[in-house]
Design a protein around this motif. Structure first.
Motif, PDB file in Angstrom:
ATOM      1  N   THR A  82       0.833  -1.204   0.000  1.00  0.00           N
ATOM      2  CA  THR A  82       0.000   0.000   0.000  1.00  0.00           C
ATOM      3  C   THR A  82       0.869   1.256   0.000  1.00  0.00           C
ATOM      4  N   LYS A  83       1.876   1.276   0.883  1.00  0.00           N
ATOM      5  CA  LYS A  83       2.772   2.441   0.940  1.00  0.00           C
ATOM      6  C   LYS A  83       3.496   2.614  -0.387  1.00  0.00           C
TER       7      LYS A  83
ATOM      8  N   GLU B  15       2.159   9.131  -5.971  1.00  0.00           N
ATOM      9  CA  GLU B  15       2.637  10.496  -5.728  1.00  0.00           C
ATOM     10  C   GLU B  15       3.701  10.883  -6.746  1.00  0.00           C
TER      11      GLU B  15
ATOM     12  N   GLU C 148       1.122   4.102  -2.839  1.00  0.00           N
ATOM     13  CA  GLU C 148       0.923   5.529  -2.560  1.00  0.00           C
ATOM     14  C   GLU C 148       2.131   6.333  -3.017  1.00  0.00           C
TER      15      GLU C 148
END
Length: 136
Positions: free
Chosen positions: A69-70, A77, A73
């Motif tokens: 998930t990180k 970004e 993300e």
């Protein structure tokens, strides 16, 4: 294992006949009871180990999901930032082209005006030449 089977094994292997009431069977019974207890303890140890492994696997899955998930993300970004940078460059380039187009259009208008003035001057000279020829 029953006594008769054990007596047969001992007799075959050691050529020794054990009486069915021999005290050695007391030891066999004790050994069998201890073995059953040890099996039970081993089953518990294995069950505990399986439980810990399952819990560890679940924790690892949760951590892996968090990492993915990180990472998603972070990647999103970076992609957003790259898109914004590209949009800024495209907008800057488009504005530069617009300025250059405006300058070129202005030059074209000037050139057109000069061409029209030159054409009018040539027409005036031609009319003047024709007028002189007719006058004289």
């Amino acid at each position: 294992m029953d006594r008769e089977t054990l007596i047969g094994i001992v007799e075959k292997k050691h050529h020794f006949r054990v009486d069915p009431n021999d005290p050695v069977f007391v030891l066999a019974t004790i050994s069998e009871a201890m073995l059953e207890e040890a099996k039970g303890e081993l089953r518990q140890v294995v069950a505990d180990a399986i439980g810990r492994a399952a819990a560890t696997e679940a924790e690892a899955r949760v951590k892996a999901e968090a990492i993915v998930t990180k990472a998603g993300e972070w990647a999103a970004e970076r992609i957003r930032e790259a898109g914004e940078a590209a949009a800024t460059r495209i907008l800057t380039d488009a504005q530069a082209v617009q300025v250059q187009s405006a300058i070129a259009a202005k030059r074209m208008r000037r050139a057109t005006i000069v061409a029209v003035v030159c054409s009018l001057a040539a027409l005036a000279a031609a009319v003047s030449a024709i007028a002189r020829l007719l006058a004289g």
